[in-house]
Design a protein around this motif. Structure first.
Motif, PDB file in Angstrom:
ATOM      1  N   THR A 154      -1.473  -2.467 -12.697  1.00  7.33           N
ATOM      2  CA  THR A 154      -1.032  -3.218 -13.883  1.00  7.33           C
ATOM      3  C   THR A 154      -1.616  -4.625 -13.955  1.00  7.33           C
ATOM      4  OG1 THR A 154       0.935  -4.072 -12.733  1.00  7.33           O
ATOM      5  CG2 THR A 154       1.137  -1.933 -13.858  1.00  7.33           C
ATOM      6  N   LEU A 155      -2.271  -5.078 -12.895  1.00  5.08           N
ATOM      7  CA  LEU A 155      -2.750  -6.457 -12.851  1.00  5.08           C
ATOM      8  C   LEU A 155      -3.958  -6.645 -13.749  1.00  5.08           C
ATOM      9  CD1 LEU A 155      -2.468  -7.239  -9.027  1.00  5.08           C
ATOM     10  CD2 LEU A 155      -0.867  -7.841 -10.851  1.00  5.08           C
ATOM     11  N   ARG A 156      -3.964  -7.756 -14.453  1.00  5.16           N
ATOM     12  CA  ARG A 156      -5.080  -8.118 -15.326  1.00  5.16           C
ATOM     13  C   ARG A 156      -5.428  -9.585 -15.102  1.00  5.16           C
ATOM     14  NH1 ARG A 156      -5.055  -3.583 -15.339  1.00  5.16           N
ATOM     15  NH2 ARG A 156      -5.114  -2.045 -17.044  1.00  5.16           N
ATOM     16  N   PHE A 157      -6.696  -9.895 -15.278  1.00  6.61           N
ATOM     17  CA  PHE A 157      -7.175 -11.262 -15.088  1.00  6.61           C
ATOM     18  C   PHE A 157      -7.890 -11.712 -16.361  1.00  6.61           C
ATOM     19  CE2 PHE A 157      -7.098  -9.050 -11.070  1.00  6.61           C
ATOM     20  CZ  PHE A 157      -6.369  -9.903 -10.261  1.00  6.61           C
ATOM     21  N   GLY A 158      -7.849 -13.012 -16.629  1.00  8.45           N
ATOM     22  CA  GLY A 158      -8.470 -13.513 -17.840  1.00  8.45           C
ATOM     23  C   GLY A 158      -9.981 -13.462 -17.817  1.00  8.45           C
TER      24      GLY A 158
ATOM     25  N   TRP B 197       0.805  -1.211   0.000  1.00  2.00           N
ATOM     26  CA  TRP B 197       0.000   0.000   0.000  1.00  2.00           C
ATOM     27  C   TRP B 197       0.844   1.269   0.000  1.00  2.00           C
ATOM     28  CZ3 TRP B 197      -4.727  -0.842  -1.465  1.00  2.00           C
ATOM     29  CH2 TRP B 197      -5.283  -2.107  -1.221  1.00  2.00           C
ATOM     30  N   GLY B 198       2.065   1.130  -0.483  1.00  3.52           N
ATOM     31  CA  GLY B 198       2.873   2.300  -0.761  1.00  3.52           C
ATOM     32  C   GLY B 198       2.726   2.693  -2.226  1.00  3.52           C
ATOM     33  N   GLY B 199       3.562   3.635  -2.677  1.00  7.79           N
ATOM     34  CA  GLY B 199       3.467   4.084  -4.057  1.00  7.79           C
ATOM     35  C   GLY B 199       3.758   2.987  -5.058  1.00  7.79           C
ATOM     36  N   ALA B 200       4.846   2.209  -4.815  1.00  2.00           N
ATOM     37  CA  ALA B 200       5.208   1.130  -5.743  1.00  2.00           C
ATOM     38  C   ALA B 200       4.143   0.041  -5.761  1.00  2.00           C
ATOM     39  CB  ALA B 200       6.569   0.547  -5.353  1.00  2.00           C
TER      40      ALA B 200
END
Length: 388
Positions: free
Chosen positions: A191-195, A181-184
């Motif tokens: 960026t996460l994607r799910f099918g 839960w920081g900036g990074a």
């Protein structure tokens, strides 16, 4: 019974068992010894109960109601010239096995009556804070509730990712795992994607809820920072934060819970009030002590003090860095520095003696509560000398 009326100065004692809607009122006429109990339906207010009492009982009145979810408002409404009202600690009302087996509103309302007519009653009266002190207490509780909700909201996206085989593993240049839960971490979540479209929709809802709860937790914190700068609380907050294990939030929680510090005669009474003293079990010649702490009193304030004392392991004692624009008198600065050194030495001594870290931190937390009380009384004395 007539003698009781002369000694007490009241003609009728009225004990109230109040709930959100139905309430029970039990009255004792001290001149005749007659006792009556009546259940009031609907949502009777304190003044409504007073109206019922006037039609059936003689003045002056002495009211009492047990400590509970209704708080102190009934006492504020009933307290006036010619009548007295007090809040009774429910745990102090004597009772036997029959009272535990047959518990109802009527018995709860009748229980304090006979005890209140005695010359030395065992029941204890609860200290009532003023409206500003109670408001600060409610604000500290709102902050803790918001932080707790935020913490739970953050766990839901992490649990969702774990079920889908995705785990955060961001590292610093030195190879240490970056905090979540920081900036990074926030950039990585985007960026996460799910099918599956439904999975992405559910994950997005989790992130939205977490962001909203984090923002809600920030608002009460800002309000508490503002309360710390008020004329009433700032002298105490500035002085208490000179102790190394106390921050602004812990200082405010302590002030809101303890209220008038002069009602405690010594530091051990403060530790006992917060449930930071060990319990005792005895029977016959065998008396054992030194076990678990009693955990009596306000759990939120006790938790804040213990969490503050957890930083004593990183504390070297001595003077603490003073925030810009905040400070205390030289006497308080010297006393706080002395107690900082003593608490750090006490923790180190317990660890060297082989005590567990949690035991050592709890022992220091008990000392810290006494330190806060003593420093607070010094502030009170200085303000009284200035006529404030």
């Amino acid at each position: 019974m007539a003698e009781s009326t002369i000694k007490s100065g009241y003609a009728t004692i009225l004990a109230i068992g109040q709930h959100a809607r139905p309430s029970t009122i039990s009255g004792l006429d001290l001149s005749t010894g007659e006792a009556r109990t009546r259940k009031l339906t609907g949502c009777p207010t304190a003044l409504g109960m007073l109206g019922r009492a006037r039609s059936r009982a003689a003045a002056p009145y002495r009211f009492a109601h047990g400590s509970g979810p209704c708080g102190f408002q009934p006492r504020r409404d009933l307290k006036a010239p010619g009548r007295h009202c007090e809040v009774i600690a429910v745990a102090s009302v004597p009772g036997g096995s029959e009272d535990r087996a047959l518990k109802d509103d009527g018995r709860d309302a009748e229980a304090p009556l006979s005890e209140m007519t005695k010359a030395r009653p065992k029941i204890k009266q609860v200290w009532m804070p003023d409206a500003e002190c109670e408001g600060l207490r409610d604000l500290t509780r709102a902050y803790e509730d918001a932080v707790s909700a935020s913490r739970r909201s953050k766990l839901r996206p992490s649990g969702f990712l774990l079920r889908h085989g995705t785990v955060w593993d961001g590292r610093t240049r030195g190879g240490r795992l970056r905090a979540t839960w920081g900036g990074a971490h926030a950039d990585w979540l985007k960026t996460l994607r799910f099918g599956n479209r439904l999975d992405e929709l559910a994950f997005g809802r989790h992130l939205e809820a977490a962001a909203e709860d984090v923002e809600r937790a920030r608002r009460p914190r800002r309000d508490r920072e503002g309360a710390a700068g008020s004329p009433r609380w700032r002298p105490y907050v500035d002085a208490l934060t000179r102790l190394r294990c106390v921050d602004v939030i812990t200082a405010l929680a302590f002030c809101a819970t303890m209220g008038d510090l002069s009602r405690f005669g010594r530091g051990r009474s403060v530790s006992r009030y917060l449930g930071l003293t060990p319990g005792r079990h005895g029977g016959g010649p065998k008396v054992t002590g030194g076990g678990h702490i009693t955990k009596a009193g306000d759990a939120r304030c006790r938790r804040a003090v213990i969490e503050g004392a957890a930083s004593v392991a990183r504390s070297g004692g001595g003077r603490k860095y003073c925030r810009k624009g905040h400070g205390a008198s030289p006497a308080i600065e010297a006393e706080a520095a002395r107690r900082n050194t003593r608490d750090a030495a006490r923790y180190a001594h317990l660890i060297e003696a082989g005590r567990a870290k949690d035991v050592a931190k709890t022992a220091v937390a008990s000392m810290l509560a006494r330190d806060m009380w003593f420093v607070g009384t010094m502030v009170g004395s200085e303000l009284a000398a200035k006529g404030r």
